[in-house]
Enzyme design. Sequence first.
Site, PDB file in Angstrom:
ATOM      1  N   LYS A 115      52.784  57.302  42.530  1.00  0.00           N
ATOM      2  CA  LYS A 115      52.922  56.858  41.140  1.00  0.00           C
ATOM      3  C   LYS A 115      52.959  58.025  40.164  1.00  0.00           C
ATOM      4  O   LYS A 115      53.531  57.918  39.094  1.00  0.00           O
ATOM      5  CB  LYS A 115      51.747  55.944  40.754  1.00  0.00           C
ATOM      6  CG  LYS A 115      51.892  54.511  41.261  1.00  0.00           C
ATOM      7  CD  LYS A 115      50.768  53.650  40.715  1.00  0.00           C
ATOM      8  CE  LYS A 115      50.816  52.250  41.295  1.00  0.00           C
ATOM      9  NZ  LYS A 115      49.562  51.506  41.038  1.00  0.00           N
ATOM     10  N   LYS A 211      61.828  44.915  53.529  1.00  0.00           N
ATOM     11  CA  LYS A 211      61.240  43.629  53.165  1.00  0.00           C
ATOM     12  C   LYS A 211      61.687  43.211  51.761  1.00  0.00           C
ATOM     13  O   LYS A 211      61.871  44.064  50.913  1.00  0.00           O
ATOM     14  CB  LYS A 211      59.702  43.775  53.183  1.00  0.00           C
ATOM     15  CG  LYS A 211      58.976  42.558  53.693  1.00  0.00           C
ATOM     16  CD  LYS A 211      57.484  42.785  53.695  1.00  0.00           C
ATOM     17  CE  LYS A 211      56.838  41.773  52.803  1.00  0.00           C
ATOM     18  NZ  LYS A 211      55.424  41.985  52.581  1.00  0.00           N
ATOM     19  N   LYS A 214      59.200  42.005  45.212  1.00  0.00           N
ATOM     20  CA  LYS A 214      59.368  41.598  43.814  1.00  0.00           C
ATOM     21  C   LYS A 214      59.669  42.776  42.911  1.00  0.00           C
ATOM     22  O   LYS A 214      60.109  42.601  41.790  1.00  0.00           O
ATOM     23  CB  LYS A 214      58.153  40.806  43.322  1.00  0.00           C
ATOM     24  CG  LYS A 214      56.852  41.589  43.168  1.00  0.00           C
ATOM     25  CD  LYS A 214      55.787  40.666  42.554  1.00  0.00           C
ATOM     26  CE  LYS A 214      54.452  41.361  42.402  1.00  0.00           C
ATOM     27  NZ  LYS A 214      53.424  40.465  41.834  1.00  0.00           N
TER      28      LYS A 214
END
Length: 347
Positions: A115, A211, A214
């Site tokens: 991040k 996968k 979202k």
Amino acid sequence: MSDTQPVILTCAQPTGGLTIGNYLGAIKNWADMLESNNCFFGIVDLHAITVDYTPAELRKNTLSCVAQYIACGLDPKKSNIFVQSHVTGHTELAWVLSCMTPLGELQRMTQFKDKTKNANNDDDTSSNDEPQSKIFVNSGLLMYPVLMAADILLYNANSVPVGADQKQHLELCRNLAQRFNQKYSDTFNVPEPYIAKQGQRIMSLQDPSRKMSKSDVNLNATIFLLDDPKVIRKKIMSAVTDSSAVIEISEDKPGVTNLLNIYSAFTNQSPEAVAATYDGKGYGDLKSDLADLVIAQLTSVQERYNELMKDTQYLESVLKEGAEGAQKLAFKTLRKVYKKVGFLNRF
Ligand code: TRP
């Protein structure tokens, strides 16, 4: 729900909507899970403010997240659905745990490094990475896994459903539980990852080796629970396949195999049985039927969702009850912890 049943804690950030992968997993696992466990479902809004966000949107997303879970079949009578910021113990326990966590351990966390990578890369002109918006490296990002450990230990959870990207955080939580138990005395369960019943893994529609997620940047890769029917159809029709046009389950055909798996999960048939019914037909037929199927099922979930969103009072009553149940257990744990670490009794 009874006090002697194992505790399972599930948490989700109120960001982005649920995907059909979440939906199918929920249908498969929740009914069983709710019957034989004491289940807590936390919407973790405290975690959500570690990144750039808009207050009004957070408020809206938090309520929407609750409604999506209930619309998917999560029964508020059989579980405690709560919002993390409503239960005071999370931040309190996080502080105590932070004083037992070496700074270096947090700085080495893969997710923290990922991040903040962009923010530390100012001078790195050699990087070919896509330009990303610059992130603000606040201390909350570093503390994130400690807060997560507090979420889990506060309920003395026995197991926690987590994705692969959260395994390292769960490991830290287990270490902290052991460290605390050793330093003071036996207090916390050392939580295990909850292994969900093996459902089909639903893969990205645009890159079937990954996968469905979202947070995929490619919006066509993911079908959301709340997608408009037209959008669902468009995404399925433009799903990546191959040029051979033979409908079969095969490692060489991850795109078609993924579509067959989605079809099978929505109809409770085996993927092979679905493939057999398309003998001699083309990818267009399969895609168009799959779109009809997904739209039909999601439309009824969406209707339920829309009704729930109109009834804010009901949603708030669910959250009030959920928080009360959660707070009760949270206080019990905190009382023990505060006493063991040497704080005077709270009045
Ligand atoms: N970090 C988790 C995620 O992004 C969310 C989370 C916060 C969580 N607290 C938790 C998951 C406690 C499980 C248990 O997915």
